[in-house]
Design a protein around this motif. Structure first.
Motif, PDB file in Angstrom:
ATOM      1  N   LYS A 192      -8.827 -51.280  85.308  1.00 11.14           N
ATOM      2  CA  LYS A 192      -8.429 -49.867  85.324  1.00 11.14           C
ATOM      3  C   LYS A 192      -9.488 -49.011  85.990  1.00 11.14           C
ATOM      4  O   LYS A 192      -9.178 -48.105  86.784  1.00 11.14           O
ATOM      5  CB  LYS A 192      -8.191 -49.389  83.891  1.00 11.14           C
ATOM      6  CG  LYS A 192      -6.951 -49.973  83.258  1.00 11.14           C
ATOM      7  CD  LYS A 192      -6.800 -49.488  81.827  1.00 11.14           C
ATOM      8  CE  LYS A 192      -5.584 -50.106  81.148  1.00 11.14           C
ATOM      9  NZ  LYS A 192      -5.470 -49.685  79.739  1.00 11.14           N
ATOM     10  N   LEU A 193     -10.756 -49.294  85.664  1.00 14.69           N
ATOM     11  CA  LEU A 193     -11.845 -48.508  86.260  1.00 14.69           C
ATOM     12  C   LEU A 193     -11.938 -48.730  87.771  1.00 14.69           C
ATOM     13  O   LEU A 193     -12.237 -47.796  88.522  1.00 14.69           O
ATOM     14  CB  LEU A 193     -13.170 -48.895  85.596  1.00 14.69           C
ATOM     15  CG  LEU A 193     -13.370 -48.417  84.157  1.00 14.69           C
ATOM     16  CD1 LEU A 193     -14.573 -49.092  83.537  1.00 14.69           C
ATOM     17  CD2 LEU A 193     -13.537 -46.908  84.108  1.00 14.69           C
ATOM     18  N   GLN A 194     -11.676 -49.962  88.218  1.00 11.89           N
ATOM     19  CA  GLN A 194     -11.686 -50.212  89.661  1.00 11.89           C
ATOM     20  C   GLN A 194     -10.586 -49.427  90.367  1.00 11.89           C
ATOM     21  O   GLN A 194     -10.794 -48.863  91.448  1.00 11.89           O
ATOM     22  CB  GLN A 194     -11.517 -51.707  89.910  1.00 11.89           C
ATOM     23  CG  GLN A 194     -12.781 -52.523  89.627  1.00 11.89           C
ATOM     24  CD  GLN A 194     -12.569 -54.005  89.808  1.00 11.89           C
ATOM     25  OE1 GLN A 194     -11.431 -54.437  90.047  1.00 11.89           O
ATOM     26  NE2 GLN A 194     -13.639 -54.786  89.690  1.00 11.89           N
ATOM     27  N   GLU A 195      -9.395 -49.385  89.730  1.00 16.24           N
ATOM     28  CA  GLU A 195      -8.308 -48.592  90.319  1.00 16.24           C
ATOM     29  C   GLU A 195      -8.679 -47.117  90.379  1.00 16.24           C
ATOM     30  O   GLU A 195      -8.472 -46.434  91.397  1.00 16.24           O
ATOM     31  CB  GLU A 195      -7.037 -48.784  89.489  1.00 16.24           C
ATOM     32  CG  GLU A 195      -6.451 -50.197  89.612  1.00 16.24           C
ATOM     33  CD  GLU A 195      -5.262 -50.394  88.689  1.00 16.24           C
ATOM     34  OE1 GLU A 195      -4.975 -49.456  87.909  1.00 16.24           O
ATOM     35  OE2 GLU A 195      -4.632 -51.463  88.760  1.00 16.24           O
ATOM     36  N   GLU A 196      -9.262 -46.615  89.275  1.00 14.62           N
ATOM     37  CA  GLU A 196      -9.688 -45.211  89.265  1.00 14.62           C
ATOM     38  C   GLU A 196     -10.772 -44.962  90.310  1.00 14.62           C
ATOM     39  O   GLU A 196     -10.789 -43.917  90.970  1.00 14.62           O
ATOM     40  CB  GLU A 196     -10.203 -44.836  87.870  1.00 14.62           C
ATOM     41  CG  GLU A 196      -9.109 -44.762  86.827  1.00 14.62           C
ATOM     42  CD  GLU A 196      -9.658 -44.463  85.450  1.00 14.62           C
ATOM     43  OE1 GLU A 196     -10.914 -44.347  85.334  1.00 14.62           O
ATOM     44  OE2 GLU A 196      -8.862 -44.331  84.509  1.00 14.62           O
ATOM     45  N   ASN A 197     -11.680 -45.940  90.472  1.00 12.08           N
ATOM     46  CA  ASN A 197     -12.744 -45.799  91.473  1.00 12.08           C
ATOM     47  C   ASN A 197     -12.170 -45.737  92.883  1.00 12.08           C
ATOM     48  O   ASN A 197     -12.623 -44.954  93.722  1.00 12.08           O
ATOM     49  CB  ASN A 197     -13.705 -46.988  91.335  1.00 12.08           C
ATOM     50  CG  ASN A 197     -14.982 -46.775  92.116  1.00 12.08           C
ATOM     51  OD1 ASN A 197     -15.203 -45.724  92.701  1.00 12.08           O
ATOM     52  ND2 ASN A 197     -15.829 -47.784  92.127  1.00 12.08           N
ATOM     53  N   HIS A 198     -11.149 -46.573  93.135  1.00 10.93           N
ATOM     54  CA  HIS A 198     -10.502 -46.561  94.447  1.00 10.93           C
ATOM     55  C   HIS A 198      -9.847 -45.200  94.718  1.00 10.93           C
ATOM     56  O   HIS A 198      -9.973 -44.633  95.816  1.00 10.93           O
ATOM     57  CB  HIS A 198      -9.465 -47.680  94.495  1.00 10.93           C
ATOM     58  CG  HIS A 198      -8.815 -47.829  95.839  1.00 10.93           C
ATOM     59  ND1 HIS A 198      -9.496 -48.276  96.959  1.00 10.93           N
ATOM     60  CD2 HIS A 198      -7.534 -47.556  96.241  1.00 10.93           C
ATOM     61  CE1 HIS A 198      -8.664 -48.282  97.994  1.00 10.93           C
ATOM     62  NE2 HIS A 198      -7.470 -47.856  97.580  1.00 10.93           N
ATOM     63  N   GLN A 199      -9.159 -44.677  93.692  1.00 10.48           N
ATOM     64  CA  GLN A 199      -8.532 -43.363  93.848  1.00 10.48           C
ATOM     65  C   GLN A 199      -9.578 -42.285  94.097  1.00 10.48           C
ATOM     66  O   GLN A 199      -9.421 -41.400  94.958  1.00 10.48           O
ATOM     67  CB  GLN A 199      -7.721 -43.022  92.594  1.00 10.48           C
ATOM     68  CG  GLN A 199      -6.479 -43.869  92.435  1.00 10.48           C
ATOM     69  CD  GLN A 199      -5.738 -43.560  91.154  1.00 10.48           C
ATOM     70  OE1 GLN A 199      -6.183 -42.730  90.363  1.00 10.48           O
ATOM     71  NE2 GLN A 199      -4.613 -44.237  90.929  1.00 10.48           N
ATOM     72  N   ARG A 201     -12.527 -42.668  95.401  1.00 15.26           N
ATOM     73  CA  ARG A 201     -13.106 -42.812  96.742  1.00 15.26           C
ATOM     74  C   ARG A 201     -12.205 -42.195  97.811  1.00 15.26           C
ATOM     75  O   ARG A 201     -12.670 -41.519  98.730  1.00 15.26           O
ATOM     76  CB  ARG A 201     -13.330 -44.292  97.045  1.00 15.26           C
ATOM     77  CG  ARG A 201     -14.573 -44.854  96.387  1.00 15.26           C
ATOM     78  CD  ARG A 201     -14.755 -46.312  96.720  1.00 15.26           C
ATOM     79  NE  ARG A 201     -15.970 -46.841  96.097  1.00 15.26           N
ATOM     80  CZ  ARG A 201     -16.352 -48.111  96.166  1.00 15.26           C
ATOM     81  NH1 ARG A 201     -15.596 -48.986  96.834  1.00 15.26           N
ATOM     82  NH2 ARG A 201     -17.462 -48.503  95.577  1.00 15.26           N
ATOM     83  N   SER A 202     -10.877 -42.442  97.670  1.00 18.57           N
ATOM     84  CA  SER A 202      -9.944 -41.840  98.635  1.00 18.57           C
ATOM     85  C   SER A 202      -9.985 -40.320  98.560  1.00 18.57           C
ATOM     86  O   SER A 202     -10.013 -39.619  99.586  1.00 18.57           O
ATOM     87  CB  SER A 202      -8.534 -42.356  98.356  1.00 18.57           C
ATOM     88  OG  SER A 202      -8.137 -42.004  97.044  1.00 18.57           O
ATOM     89  N   GLU A 203     -10.038 -39.793  97.301  1.00 17.78           N
ATOM     90  CA  GLU A 203     -10.135 -38.342  97.143  1.00 17.78           C
ATOM     91  C   GLU A 203     -11.453 -37.815  97.710  1.00 17.78           C
ATOM     92  O   GLU A 203     -11.505 -36.732  98.318  1.00 17.78           O
ATOM     93  CB  GLU A 203     -10.014 -37.975  95.664  1.00 17.78           C
ATOM     94  CG  GLU A 203      -8.622 -38.186  95.100  1.00 17.78           C
ATOM     95  CD  GLU A 203      -8.562 -37.921  93.611  1.00 17.78           C
ATOM     96  OE1 GLU A 203      -9.638 -37.611  93.037  1.00 17.78           O
ATOM     97  OE2 GLU A 203      -7.474 -38.014  93.018  1.00 17.78           O
ATOM     98  N   ASN A 204     -12.526 -38.589  97.542  1.00 15.61           N
ATOM     99  CA  ASN A 204     -13.834 -38.182  98.054  1.00 15.61           C
ATOM    100  C   ASN A 204     -13.832 -38.121  99.579  1.00 15.61           C
ATOM    101  O   ASN A 204     -14.419 -37.219 100.193  1.00 15.61           O
ATOM    102  CB  ASN A 204     -14.888 -39.176  97.568  1.00 15.61           C
ATOM    103  CG  ASN A 204     -16.299 -38.647  97.757  1.00 15.61           C
ATOM    104  OD1 ASN A 204     -16.487 -37.518  98.201  1.00 15.61           O
ATOM    105  ND2 ASN A 204     -17.272 -39.462  97.435  1.00 15.61           N
ATOM    106  N   LYS A 205     -13.129 -39.077 100.208  1.00 12.31           N
ATOM    107  CA  LYS A 205     -13.042 -39.064 101.669  1.00 12.31           C
ATOM    108  C   LYS A 205     -12.320 -37.813 102.168  1.00 12.31           C
ATOM    109  O   LYS A 205     -12.740 -37.165 103.130  1.00 12.31           O
ATOM    110  CB  LYS A 205     -12.321 -40.318 102.147  1.00 12.31           C
ATOM    111  CG  LYS A 205     -13.174 -41.581 102.059  1.00 12.31           C
ATOM    112  CD  LYS A 205     -12.381 -42.794 102.512  1.00 12.31           C
ATOM    113  CE  LYS A 205     -13.222 -44.066 102.374  1.00 12.31           C
ATOM    114  NZ  LYS A 205     -12.462 -45.272 102.762  1.00 12.31           N
ATOM    115  N   LEU A 206     -11.216 -37.465 101.485  1.00 13.89           N
ATOM    116  CA  LEU A 206     -10.475 -36.256 101.873  1.00 13.89           C
ATOM    117  C   LEU A 206     -11.336 -35.006 101.716  1.00 13.89           C
ATOM    118  O   LEU A 206     -11.360 -34.118 102.582  1.00 13.89           O
ATOM    119  CB  LEU A 206      -9.216 -36.132 101.006  1.00 13.89           C
ATOM    120  CG  LEU A 206      -8.122 -37.183 101.254  1.00 13.89           C
ATOM    121  CD1 LEU A 206      -7.061 -37.095 100.170  1.00 13.89           C
ATOM    122  CD2 LEU A 206      -7.501 -36.988 102.626  1.00 13.89           C
TER     123      LEU A 206
END
Length: 379
Positions: A192-199, A201-206
């Motif tokens: 779950k934490l990896q999925e949240e981390n991926h989300q 990271r994508s938000e951080n890129k935006l």
């Protein structure tokens, strides 16, 4: 015909030995191992193997004691006049306890236990007359017995350690299962934490893309503002120098005003001290007036007593008249002194009040002028 021995008809010794498993749970291992032995076909062979295993465990006396206690069960296998059904059976079982001293190591596998046992040669175990006086052999036997006792004690300690290790293994297995469950939960949480981390990271890129665009816009605005600032800075420097000069002048004036205010505050403190001293003098004079009034009252009381005595005594009228005249003179003097003190107190009070009012007016007028000056300077 079937031969009748101390056992009943059609019964073998293996029957009562099987009962020991029900009466003594620790004997289940011996029964199971005897049944698993290959090559044993007859009940007599199984009984012989069972007896050998019981001797090696040093528990034959304990197993047979359980059988003798349950005589109602033994009646199925023995006649009423058999040795195991009488009191001699308990004596024999008690004598079997001595077999625990012997460390038996008998062969069970590969032996023909179903056939009849041949003649046993006991000559190897009997003592000769020459060996009776052999002390060295007795010493060796004693040492062997000591070693045997030591080995038995070690065996008991090992059994206790094995039981404790079994309990530890059980507790470790339980804790291992708990840890496995916790590990599974932790793995789920990690996923779950990896999925949240991926989300994230994508938000951080935006957010980074948006901030870079905003920074480019702000850079252009900052460059234009810098150019305007450079043009306006020259005029501001001149204004700053003029304002700095005015500030120096105003700060000097302010320091002068603050010094004058400090002087006036010290004057005010001195006036307050003088007022306190005058009040102390007034209080002291009032105390003296109270004392003089008390004396007057005492004199009046004495006069009244003297008048009363004069009425009662006609002989000493002349002397008393003289005393009365003296007392009246003293009272007149005291009253005159009191009037003078009251007048002086009133004069002092009026003088101090006028002085205080004049000082307060002067101080208030000076402070108002100074505050006006400070306000003008600040404006």
């Amino acid at each position: 015909m079937v031969r009748k021995s101390f056992l009943s008809y059609n019964k073998t010794i293996w029957g009562p030995l099987e009962l020991v498993e029900k009466l003594y749970p620790e004997a289940e291992e011996i029964g199971a191992s005897v049944r698993d032995l290959p090559g044993l076909k007859t009940p007599l062979g199984r009984a012989r193997a069972w007896l050998r295993l019981a001797l090696m465990q040093k528990k034959m006396a304990d197993y047979l004691r359980c059988l003798i206690i349950q005589r109602d069960l033994l009646s199925e296998f023995y006649e009423y006049h058999a040795l195991m059904m009488e009191e001699e059976g308990a004596v024999i079982v008690g004598l079997l306890v001595g077999l625990n001293v012997i460390d038996a190591n008998l062969c069970v596998k590969g032996e023909d236990l179903d056939s009849q046992v041949g003649v046993i040669d006991f000559s190897m175990y009997l003592k000769n007359e020459e060996d009776i006086g052999n002390k060295e052999r007795n010493v060796q036997i004693a040492a062997i017995l000591d070693q045997k006792n030591y080995v038995e004690e070690l065996n008991r300690q090992l059994n206790s350690t094995v039981s404790s290790l079994h309990s530890r293994v059980d507790s470790l297995e339980k804790s291992n299962t708990k840890l496995i469950e916790e590990l599974a939960i932790a793995k789920n949480n990690i996923i779950k934490l990896q999925e949240e981390n991926h989300q994230l990271r994508s938000e951080n890129k935006l957010i980074l893309m948006k901030t870079q665009q905003h920074l480019e816009v702000t850079k252009v605005d900052v460059e234009t503002e810098l150019q305007t600032y450079k043009h306006s800075r020259q005029g501001l420097d001149e204004m700053y120098n003029e304002a700095r000069k005015q500030l120096r002048d105003e700060s000097q004036l302010r320091q002068d005003v603050e010094n004058e205010l400090a002087v006036q505050v010290s004057m005010k403190h001195e006036i307050e001290l003088a007022m306190k001293l005058l009040e102390k003098d007034i209080h002291e004079k009032q105390d003296t007036l109270i004392g003089l009034r008390q004396q007057l009252e005492e004199v009046k009381a004495i006069n009244i007593e003297m008048y009363q005595k004069l009425q009662g005594s006609e002989d000493g009228l002349k002397e008393k008249n003289e005393i009365i005249a003296r007392l009246e003179e003293k009272t007149n003097k005291i009253t005159a002194a009191m009037r003078q003190l009251e007048q002086s107190d009133n004069d002092l009070l009026t003088q101090t009040r006028t002085i205080a009012m004049s000082l307060v007016k002067c101080a208030s007028s000076d402070t108002q002028d100074q505050y006006k000056l400070v306000k003008d300077i600040s404006f």
